[in-house]
Scaffold this active site. Structure first.
Site, short mmCIF file in Angstrom:
data_model
loop_
_atom_site.label_atom_id
_atom_site.label_comp_id
_atom_site.label_asym_id
_atom_site.label_seq_id
_atom_site.Cartn_x
_atom_site.Cartn_y
_atom_site.Cartn_z
CB CYS A 108 -0.88 -0.02 1.25
SG CYS A 108 -2.00 1.37 1.39
CG HIS A 152 -5.70 -2.56 -1.31
ND1 HIS A 152 -4.72 -3.19 -0.58
CD2 HIS A 152 -5.40 -1.23 -1.27
CE1 HIS A 152 -3.86 -2.28 -0.13
NE2 HIS A 152 -4.26 -1.08 -0.54
CD GLU A 153 -6.63 1.43 -3.77
OE1 GLU A 153 -6.79 2.46 -3.07
OE2 GLU A 153 -5.52 0.85 -3.84
CG HIS A 156 -7.42 2.70 1.36
ND1 HIS A 156 -6.60 2.83 2.46
CD2 HIS A 156 -6.66 2.11 0.40
CE1 HIS A 156 -5.40 2.35 2.19
NE2 HIS A 156 -5.41 1.90 0.94
#
Length: 182
Positions: A108, A152-153, A156
């Site tokens: 990341c 993954h994004e 966030h």
């Protein structure tokens, strides 16, 4: 507006992001365009080395300290095709029971330390969003690596980092029937 990627010790990265009003403001469009520009430049080895940045395939607004539900994805799919999204208000509307993880773990742009282990995610997902790149509402059906990058994004936006998904007791142990992606 000056953009800077914040690190995982910054509490802003752990906040749940707010929905973005549509149509996009000029500022939100500029943020999304900067994020795409940054990812493209980060994958240019000479540029990245000169500017001391790491290559990335995704970048979420919270990583810039902006608590808004938007992120950008950019990476080569093959020699002639790129995966490019500038997603606003994404929502995962479907996911497989089957799990997947990257064999070498995840990284990341906001995390400078190495976190060994498998980040367990859904093998396939369906995601709805407004895509600023294509200027339309879209539905993405993704599996394997593509699904992992999107998740993954997406994490966030909810203040979740990839290492939160690593099993602390058995970090390198795959789950039952999990697909390990090289």
């Amino acid at each position: 507006m000056k953009y800077k990627i914040i690190k995982d010790n910054n509490p802003k990265l752990r906040k749940k992001s707010e929905p973005v009003e549509l149509p996009l403001t000029k500022e939100d469009e500029e943020t999304l365009d900067f994020m795409l520009f940054y990812l493209k430049k980060s994958q240019d080895e000479k540029y990245a080395e000169k500017h001391h940045i790491r290559a990335g395939v995704g970048l979420a607004a919270p990583q810039l300290g902006i608590s808004k539900r938007m992120f950008v994805i950019y990476y080569p799919k093959n020699e002639n095709e790129y995966v490019i999204y500038q997603l606003v208000n994404p929502k995962i509307v479907g996911q497989s029971v089957k799990l997947a993880a990257l064999a070498n773990g995840e990284g990341c742009l906001s995390v400078d330390t190495n976190h060994e282990g498998l980040a367990h995610r859904h093998y396939s997902i369906q995601l709805k969003a407004y895509d600023h790149f294509s200027k339309q509402n879209i539905i993405i059906n993704a599996s394997g690596y593509d699904a992992i990058v999107l998740q993954h994004e997406y994490d966030h936006l909810d203040g979740i980092l990839f290492y939160d998904r690593i099993d602390k007791q058995n970090p390198t142990q795959p789950k039952k029937d999990e697909v390990i992606i090289p």
